[in-house]
Design a protein around this motif. Structure first.
Motif, PDB file in Angstrom:
ATOM      1  N   UNK A  70       0.801  -1.227   0.000  1.00  0.00           N
ATOM      2  CA  UNK A  70       0.000   0.000   0.000  1.00  0.00           C
ATOM      3  C   UNK A  70       0.836   1.280   0.000  1.00  0.00           C
ATOM      4  N   UNK A  71       2.136   1.136   0.268  1.00  0.00           N
ATOM      5  CA  UNK A  71       2.993   2.310   0.303  1.00  0.00           C
ATOM      6  C   UNK A  71       3.012   3.031   1.638  1.00  0.00           C
ATOM      7  N   UNK A  72       2.197   2.594   2.601  1.00  0.00           N
ATOM      8  CA  UNK A  72       2.154   3.249   3.909  1.00  0.00           C
ATOM      9  C   UNK A  72       3.369   2.835   4.743  1.00  0.00           C
ATOM     10  N   UNK A  73       4.088   3.803   5.257  1.00  0.00           N
ATOM     11  CA  UNK A  73       5.264   3.529   6.067  1.00  0.00           C
ATOM     12  C   UNK A  73       5.242   4.403   7.327  1.00  0.00           C
ATOM     13  N   UNK A  74       6.224   4.181   8.198  1.00  0.00           N
ATOM     14  CA  UNK A  74       6.329   4.960   9.424  1.00  0.00           C
ATOM     15  C   UNK A  74       6.114   4.106  10.656  1.00  0.00           C
ATOM     16  N   UNK A  75       6.009   4.739  11.809  1.00  0.00           N
ATOM     17  CA  UNK A  75       5.805   4.010  13.054  1.00  0.00           C
ATOM     18  C   UNK A  75       4.482   3.251  13.025  1.00  0.00           C
ATOM     19  N   UNK A  76       4.542   1.991  13.421  1.00  0.00           N
ATOM     20  CA  UNK A  76       3.340   1.158  13.378  1.00  0.00           C
ATOM     21  C   UNK A  76       2.718   0.989  14.758  1.00  0.00           C
ATOM     22  N   UNK A  77       3.547   0.622  15.750  1.00  0.00           N
ATOM     23  CA  UNK A  77       3.012   0.396  17.083  1.00  0.00           C
ATOM     24  C   UNK A  77       4.172   0.261  18.062  1.00  0.00           C
TER      25      UNK A  77
END
Length: 220
Positions: free
Chosen positions: A194-201
């Protein structure tokens, strides 16, 4: 995945014995770290843990400690998938496989390994989880909570290029605060889906149960 699906799993943990891996998996079923000698559990608890995990006949282990040739890994992955119908396979870790190759060039060896692994994933239609160590960043190290990035993947860019998803885990293991010391942050570094990146949890480790539980950092 073991609890939420009915699929089978192939497990290749090259830095620990099959017994240690098996006990760690059983531990999650009864919230007790059975691999620790000081933890007490009676036969009833152990049987319940076994029945929920190893006794399900869905977990298969590759009994090999230390480095091994990439062709051995590829052959075992193919056997897990075609012979044992495993849809999920875990390899921990790819860096130790590199050390067994004939290449004098670590980058070329890792390129070859990742290319072959990617090809067999496409061939078999499986999900392959591959663990990789990181290069030490400049300044603060990962054991002090430094952020992970694609550029820190070992030697070659092939891991980042060929993987569909790359997750980084970060923990300040020497922090004075026990909550901070046992909190691991998960970062999505690459996401081809999906291309979504960054801090997840963020997840907090409980030494009494051996589990990591997602937490709301804002509440800490």
């Amino acid at each position: 995945l073991l609890c939420e699906t009915q699929e089978s799993f192939g497990i290749m943990f090259l830095e620990e014995s099959v017994k240690k891996t098996a006990l760690s998996i059983m531990s999650l079923a009864i919230n007790k770290p059975l691999h620790l000698s000081e933890v007490e559990a009676d036969d009833r608890e152990k049987k319940a843990a076994f029945d929920k995990t190893l006794g399900s006949s869905r977990l298969f282990f590759y009994d090999c400690f230390g480095s091994t040739a990439i062709d051995n890994i590829i052959n075992r992955v193919r056997y897990f998938a075609r012979g044992l119908n495993c849809k999920f396979i875990l390899l921990d870790h790819v860096s130790i496989v590199v050390s067994a190759q004939d290449h004098s060039d670590e980058r070329k060896a890792l390129d070859e390994i990742m290319t072959k692994l990617r090809m067999i994933v496409q061939e078999l239609g499986i999900t392959l989880f591959v663990v990789s160590h990181l290069r030490r960043p400049d300044g603060k190290g990962h054991e002090e909570g430094a952020a992970t990035s694609l550029s820190q993947l070992r030697v070659s860019g092939s891991i980042g290029q060929l993987a569909d998803i790359v997750l980084g885990v970060e923990r300040s293991a020497q922090h004075e605060d026990p909550i901070e010391r046992n909190t691991t942050r998960v970062r999505v570094i690459k996401n081809r889906y999906s291309g979504e990146t960054g801090k997840a949890c963020a997840v907090l480790y409980d030494k009494h149960t051996g589990r990591m539980t997602e937490i709301n950092e804002a509440s800490l």
